[in-house]
Design a protein around this motif. Structure first.
Motif, PDB file in Angstrom:
ATOM      1  N   HIS A 172       7.018  -5.169  16.488  1.00  0.00           N
ATOM      2  CA  HIS A 172       5.813  -3.701  16.457  1.00  0.00           C
ATOM      3  C   HIS A 172       6.722  -2.438  16.644  1.00  0.00           C
ATOM      4  CE1 HIS A 172       2.029  -6.824  18.749  1.00  0.00           C
ATOM      5  NE2 HIS A 172       2.489  -7.108  17.335  1.00  0.00           N
ATOM      6  N   THR A 173       7.376  -2.483  15.245  1.00  0.00           N
ATOM      7  CA  THR A 173       8.416  -1.529  15.525  1.00  0.00           C
ATOM      8  C   THR A 173       7.739  -0.484  14.500  1.00  0.00           C
ATOM      9  OG1 THR A 173       9.969  -1.145  14.032  1.00  0.00           O
ATOM     10  CG2 THR A 173       9.091  -1.873  13.060  1.00  0.00           C
ATOM     11  N   ASP A 174       7.559   1.187  14.675  1.00  0.00           N
ATOM     12  CA  ASP A 174       7.121   1.833  13.852  1.00  0.00           C
ATOM     13  C   ASP A 174       7.833   2.738  12.634  1.00  0.00           C
ATOM     14  OD1 ASP A 174       9.991   3.131  14.845  1.00  0.00           O
ATOM     15  OD2 ASP A 174       9.649   4.072  16.858  1.00  0.00           O
ATOM     16  N   ARG A 175       8.248   1.233  12.507  1.00  0.00           N
ATOM     17  CA  ARG A 175       9.051   1.686  10.715  1.00  0.00           C
ATOM     18  C   ARG A 175       8.349   0.568   9.850  1.00  0.00           C
ATOM     19  NH1 ARG A 175      13.813   5.138  12.110  1.00  0.00           N
ATOM     20  NH2 ARG A 175      13.990   5.950  13.821  1.00  0.00           N
ATOM     21  N   GLN A 176       8.527   1.076   8.511  1.00  0.00           N
ATOM     22  CA  GLN A 176       8.760  -0.021   8.052  1.00  0.00           C
ATOM     23  C   GLN A 176       8.975   1.058   6.164  1.00  0.00           C
ATOM     24  OE1 GLN A 176       4.403  -0.800   7.112  1.00  0.00           O
ATOM     25  NE2 GLN A 176       3.923   0.711   5.994  1.00  0.00           N
ATOM     26  N   ALA A 177       8.788  -0.569   5.375  1.00  0.00           N
ATOM     27  CA  ALA A 177       8.670   0.345   3.695  1.00  0.00           C
ATOM     28  C   ALA A 177       8.218  -0.079   2.571  1.00  0.00           C
ATOM     29  CB  ALA A 177      10.702   0.148   3.547  1.00  0.00           C
TER      30      ALA A 177
END
Length: 284
Positions: A172-177
């Motif tokens: 559950h991270t605050d980053r994506q692409a």
């Protein structure tokens, strides 16, 4: 994609008071509300119609004021705020039923040479061919919104590490692409590609807020809506070639979440930067 191009083919009403007036159709949406990226792209297109073609947009800032009705057309009023030797500024108000649904200001500039630098693409991003498309992920979900997202959107979108339509898998991270590409070729006009990039920029920009808290789009009772949207164009790019949309969320508080995004070409050029704050209300 034909539907997207129709929405951006605005009609000049010929009305001239203090503003230039245009009208445009709305795309059908299963929930009945106008997609925010559509009205952003149309408002930007209306602004572009009042500026010389060799003066291109470099920034815009917009506020979503009301939900739009996808069954009704939209009227766009453009105020020619300023024309200088190098820059032009336009304010566009989008109206339905006589009230504004979006207010946008955009700035345009002649081509100019100057200092050059940019952030680099993050390392370790898989190529789009190695990731499933939304159509493949949602193909077996018998729901009108899922089928619309799978088959009717004008962009092919492929998430890194994975989409959050039904669940949030992994950290559950605050980053994506997200890799994005138009589903069919577009005309060569740079103005169309700039407006289409604004259209696509609204799709997934709030997802880092949701991913950070393990909240998928399908969460019952969730209310998620764009509040404001800012975008800066740095370098030209075609949206019918693959673009990598790298996103993060630095903060969420007060029922609002903030996200930032950067568009890179496949060769690593930074072509645009986006910031958006959205309403994110999740049932306790």
């Amino acid at each position: 994609m034909e539907s997207l191009l129709r929405t951006m083919d605005l009609t000049d009403t010929g009305a001239r008071t203090t503003d230039d007036i245009f009208t445009g159709p709305s795309q059908w949406m299963p929930h009945g509300r106008v997609y925010g990226g559509q009205v952003l792209a149309q408002s930007l297109t209306a602004s572009m119609r009042t500026v010389p073609e060799d003066r291109s947009v470099h920034s815009m800032h917009g506020y979503f004021l009301r939900a739009g009705d996808a069954s009704r057309p939209i009227t766009f009023a453009v105020d020619r705020i300023h024309d200088g030797r190098s820059f032009s500024t336009r304010r566009t108000q989008a109206y339905q039923n006589g009230v504004p649904i979006l207010s946008l200001i955009a700035s345009f500039q002649d081509h100019d040479d100057g200092l050059e630098h940019q952030h680099l693409v993050p390392e370790g991003i898989p190529q789009p061919e190695d990731l499933p498309s939304a159509a493949e992920v949602l193909a077996d979900i018998d729901h009108p919104i899922a089928q619309t997202w799978a088959n009717d959107r004008p962009f092919d979108m492929r998430h890194v590490p994975s989409p959050i339509y039904l669940s949030v898998d992994g950290e559950h991270t605050d980053r994506q692409a997200v890799w994005m590409r138009a589903t069919s070729p577009l005309p060569d006009s740079p103005l169309i590609h700039q407006a289409a990039l604004a259209y696509a920029s609204d799709y997934t920009i709030l997802e880092p807020v949701l991913r950070r808290h393990g909240i998928p789009w399908a969460t019952p009772g969730a209310k998620i809506a764009s509040l404001d949207h800012a975008m800066w164009w740095h370098r030209p790019a075609r949206v019918d070639d693959w673009l990598l949309y790298v996103q993060d969320s630095p903060s969420a508080t007060g029922g609002r979440g903030l996200s930032r995004g950067s568009f890179f070409t496949r060769s690593g050029e930074l072509v645009a930067t986006v910031a958006q704050e959205g309403m994110v209300r999740i049932p306790s």
